[in-house]
Design a protein around this motif. Sequence first.
Motif, short mmCIF file in Angstrom:
data_model
loop_
_atom_site.label_atom_id
_atom_site.label_comp_id
_atom_site.label_asym_id
_atom_site.label_seq_id
_atom_site.Cartn_x
_atom_site.Cartn_y
_atom_site.Cartn_z
N GLU A 1 0.88 -1.35 0.24
CA GLU A 1 0.03 0.19 -0.09
C GLU A 1 0.79 1.17 -0.06
OE1 GLU A 1 -2.89 1.97 -0.78
OE2 GLU A 1 -3.40 -0.14 -0.19
N THR A 2 0.58 2.46 -0.73
CA THR A 2 1.07 3.50 -0.80
C THR A 2 0.32 5.02 -0.33
OG1 THR A 2 0.70 3.66 -3.11
CG2 THR A 2 2.90 2.56 -2.57
N ARG A 3 -0.83 4.56 -0.01
CA ARG A 3 -1.72 5.80 0.43
C ARG A 3 -1.18 6.34 1.43
NH1 ARG A 3 -7.52 3.49 0.32
NH2 ARG A 3 -6.31 1.54 0.77
N SER A 4 -1.17 7.77 1.74
CA SER A 4 -0.77 8.37 3.07
C SER A 4 -1.87 8.44 4.13
CB SER A 4 -0.31 9.79 2.54
OG SER A 4 -1.37 10.51 1.92
N ILE A 5 -3.08 8.36 3.63
CA ILE A 5 -4.21 8.28 4.50
C ILE A 5 -5.27 7.17 4.15
CG2 ILE A 5 -6.11 9.68 5.59
CD1 ILE A 5 -4.60 12.17 5.40
N ILE A 6 -5.59 6.49 5.01
CA ILE A 6 -6.60 5.31 4.75
C ILE A 6 -7.69 5.59 5.61
CG2 ILE A 6 -6.74 2.75 4.82
CD1 ILE A 6 -3.93 2.50 4.04
N HIS A 7 -8.83 5.72 5.10
CA HIS A 7 -10.09 5.79 6.12
C HIS A 7 -10.45 4.33 6.46
CE1 HIS A 7 -13.83 7.16 8.03
NE2 HIS A 7 -14.64 6.35 6.90
N LEU A 8 -10.34 3.76 7.68
CA LEU A 8 -10.62 2.42 8.00
C LEU A 8 -11.96 2.20 8.35
CD1 LEU A 8 -7.58 2.08 10.48
CD2 LEU A 8 -7.83 1.22 8.09
N ASN A 9 -12.75 3.21 8.86
CA ASN A 9 -14.24 3.00 9.06
C ASN A 9 -14.78 4.23 9.76
OD1 ASN A 9 -16.57 1.23 9.58
ND2 ASN A 9 -16.07 0.71 11.62
N THR A 10 -16.19 4.16 9.72
CA THR A 10 -16.77 5.06 10.30
C THR A 10 -18.11 4.50 11.17
OG1 THR A 10 -16.54 6.85 8.76
CG2 THR A 10 -18.40 7.04 10.05
N PHE A 11 -18.15 4.73 12.57
CA PHE A 11 -19.20 4.24 13.15
C PHE A 11 -19.78 5.31 14.37
CE2 PHE A 11 -20.73 1.17 16.61
CZ PHE A 11 -21.23 0.09 15.69
N GLY A 12 -20.93 5.02 14.45
CA GLY A 12 -21.80 5.93 15.73
C GLY A 12 -21.83 5.17 17.30
N PHE A 13 -21.12 5.83 17.79
CA PHE A 13 -21.27 4.92 19.21
C PHE A 13 -22.09 6.01 20.13
CE2 PHE A 13 -16.83 3.85 17.80
CZ PHE A 13 -17.06 2.84 17.97
N ASN A 14 -23.14 4.85 20.62
CA ASN A 14 -23.95 5.32 21.93
C ASN A 14 -23.14 5.26 23.27
OD1 ASN A 14 -26.29 6.35 20.24
ND2 ASN A 14 -26.89 3.99 20.49
N ALA A 15 -23.68 5.87 24.25
CA ALA A 15 -23.11 5.85 25.46
C ALA A 15 -22.98 4.29 25.94
CB ALA A 15 -24.08 6.56 26.68
N ASN A 16 -21.68 3.95 26.38
CA ASN A 16 -21.12 2.76 26.60
C ASN A 16 -21.06 1.77 25.41
OD1 ASN A 16 -21.45 2.88 29.53
ND2 ASN A 16 -23.63 2.72 29.49
N GLY A 17 -20.83 2.19 24.43
CA GLY A 17 -20.39 1.78 23.15
C GLY A 17 -19.06 1.31 23.15
N THR A 18 -18.33 0.00 22.72
CA THR A 18 -17.09 0.12 22.70
C THR A 18 -16.27 -0.22 21.32
OG1 THR A 18 -17.74 -2.48 22.64
CG2 THR A 18 -17.52 -1.50 25.02
N LEU A 19 -15.23 0.33 21.38
CA LEU A 19 -14.32 -0.07 20.16
C LEU A 19 -13.19 -1.02 20.40
CD1 LEU A 19 -13.01 0.40 17.40
CD2 LEU A 19 -12.14 2.61 18.43
N LEU B 1 -20.42 10.13 16.08
CA LEU B 1 -20.05 9.38 15.16
C LEU B 1 -18.40 9.56 14.64
CD1 LEU B 1 -21.25 7.94 12.66
CD2 LEU B 1 -20.95 10.24 11.22
N TYR B 2 -17.67 8.75 14.85
CA TYR B 2 -16.25 8.69 14.89
C TYR B 2 -15.67 7.95 13.69
CZ TYR B 2 -16.16 9.85 19.70
OH TYR B 2 -16.30 10.45 21.23
N ASN B 3 -14.39 8.66 13.12
CA ASN B 3 -13.90 8.19 11.95
C ASN B 3 -12.44 7.51 12.38
OD1 ASN B 3 -15.38 9.10 9.48
ND2 ASN B 3 -15.17 10.86 10.93
N LEU B 4 -12.04 6.45 12.15
CA LEU B 4 -10.79 5.92 12.32
C LEU B 4 -9.85 5.49 11.35
CD1 LEU B 4 -8.98 4.38 14.51
CD2 LEU B 4 -10.14 2.22 13.87
N ASN B 5 -8.73 6.54 11.26
CA ASN B 5 -7.77 6.69 10.09
C ASN B 5 -6.58 6.08 10.36
OD1 ASN B 5 -10.05 7.87 8.30
ND2 ASN B 5 -9.54 9.95 9.31
N PHE B 6 -5.82 5.64 9.46
CA PHE B 6 -4.33 5.30 9.50
C PHE B 6 -3.83 6.53 8.62
CE2 PHE B 6 -0.61 3.73 7.48
CZ PHE B 6 0.21 3.47 8.62
N HIS B 7 -2.67 7.04 9.02
CA HIS B 7 -1.74 8.10 8.54
C HIS B 7 -0.54 7.72 8.29
CE1 HIS B 7 -4.87 11.24 9.68
NE2 HIS B 7 -5.07 10.35 10.56
N ASN B 8 -0.04 7.66 7.21
CA ASN B 8 1.57 7.74 6.89
C ASN B 8 2.12 8.92 5.95
OD1 ASN B 8 4.10 6.60 5.94
ND2 ASN B 8 3.56 4.88 4.85
#
Length: 571
Positions: free
Chosen positions: A33-51, A243-250
Amino acid sequence: MVLLRDLYMPLIAVIALVSFCDARIHQLTLKNETRSIIHLNTFGFNANGTLEFQLVSLRLSPAHLKASTTFIGFSLAKSRVNGVLAYNGEEAESCVPQEKTNTAEPLAVFAIHTNDPPRVELKLSGEGQDSVLTAFIENEKHGDSTKDTGTRKKRQEDTQEKKPISIVTKPADKAVDQRDGDEKKAPDAPAVPGKEGKEEEKRTPQNIQLKDLTKAITITLSKNGDDYSFSFNMTFGALAEGLYNLNFHNCYNRLPANPLPYTLSVKIVERNLGGFLSAAEIPLPRLYISMAAVFFTAALIWVYTLMKHRYSVFKIHWLMTALAFTKAISLVFHSINYHFINTEGHPIEGWAVMYYITHLLKGALLFITLALIGTGWAFVKYILSDKEKKIFMIVIPLQVLANVAYIIIESTEEGSSEYALWKEILFLVDLICCGAILFPVVWSIRHLQEASTTDGKAAMNLEKLKLFRHYYVMIVCYIYFTRIIAILLKVTVPFQWQWCYEFLVEVSTLIFFVLTGFKFRPASNNPYLQLPQDEEDMEMDEVLTESGALEGITKVKKTSNARERQREATL
């Protein structure tokens, strides 16, 4: 007219793709892989939600390892709306998320340092950080950067022989209630197994209240050969829900020089209380099954109408019936699919395949039906002109391609390079199909405008022209609302209410189906069915007799463009 053989290959592709779909339990592996930013996932967490996050493996090139000042790591950012990060676009282009301390929304940055000793530094910014982090922490005093370096190195050496950390899934109802300030028992954290035959490490993960942190903390980064790995669990509090975005940065690959390849493998498990669905998706199973019942009821009413006016029924009416029932069945399988995603974390292959098949058929039937109504096929003619045939030769393959793109998107992880490509293909092809079905309606309107000047047919053609104009406006409004307005509403409402987007789309589809059926219903007073386009198509009624046994009976004659039938008037 409809080439069913065009659907065989997409259906085979569907069956092959669904078997790789992991839904809300994400397992993504990227090689070279050569991308500098990879959007891994978007997910909406309520209270007591877990990642539950696990970096299974990260392998970097030697140039990456030497660039100690270049940021490599992950960011977990809360979005104000769907897909929009809390920091602006100019800051995102800088690829230095750890410096974004001016945002009011929660932002967690996990910076990977491969120099001696290897470690992961966690930096927080923003407000509402009432979550609990569970991980293996290097420095026992949170945020104390003066920890003895020799001790840190010794601990790092102890972790060199450890295998990659694995995630231990915990029932959602054991999550931590973050509404009070006291530390309670956090969810079970990832265990660190040793080599086979050895006893489990005595070291246990720590639970940290993020709101109490004032400085960066260091998380253990394990190294196995050339592969780096670490993991953490996070339980979101009432203030941190969103709503949270999880990204990888290179950021090294943002440099003007040639980007360097790397290998990345991650596993992500996201859940809310009661299931694996995002906050905006929790009502969807009930929504889809309810709308399926409504569409099925509407289809039964339509069948009753056809049976009541059976002498005015044409082939296109039965095609509209098939579309209504296919839509209802597709919604049933869609609801079942989401139910299993919520309970199991992934769809059941059999139900998912049935949903994709019905979704594919529904999309093809919808555009074919709309185009045939616009051309007047089966109502007043049984032959399509050359330019009308070209429209179908374009629309049908493109609609099949659009549905295949949708299935690939649903079955592919967001972080893969194919995801973004097929998402753009879906948007472009869908717009082309929507624009193409308007051409037959426009051609019919133009033909009626020209025919309205003909003596003896002006009043009839003006009535039909009015009907076609209404149909054109209906299609334009339906396309505009479902493709533009509903999407704008989705990105403006709070994250818990984004399911309203699907509700508005289904309701607008129902209204469009009902209006289309009402406009072109099989009834004797329907101007579409009464009025032919050509003089040869006009019905000629011959009165047989006005007395005797044949009193009240007329004989109806039509040309080859219409059906020859005999009807008996009501005595």
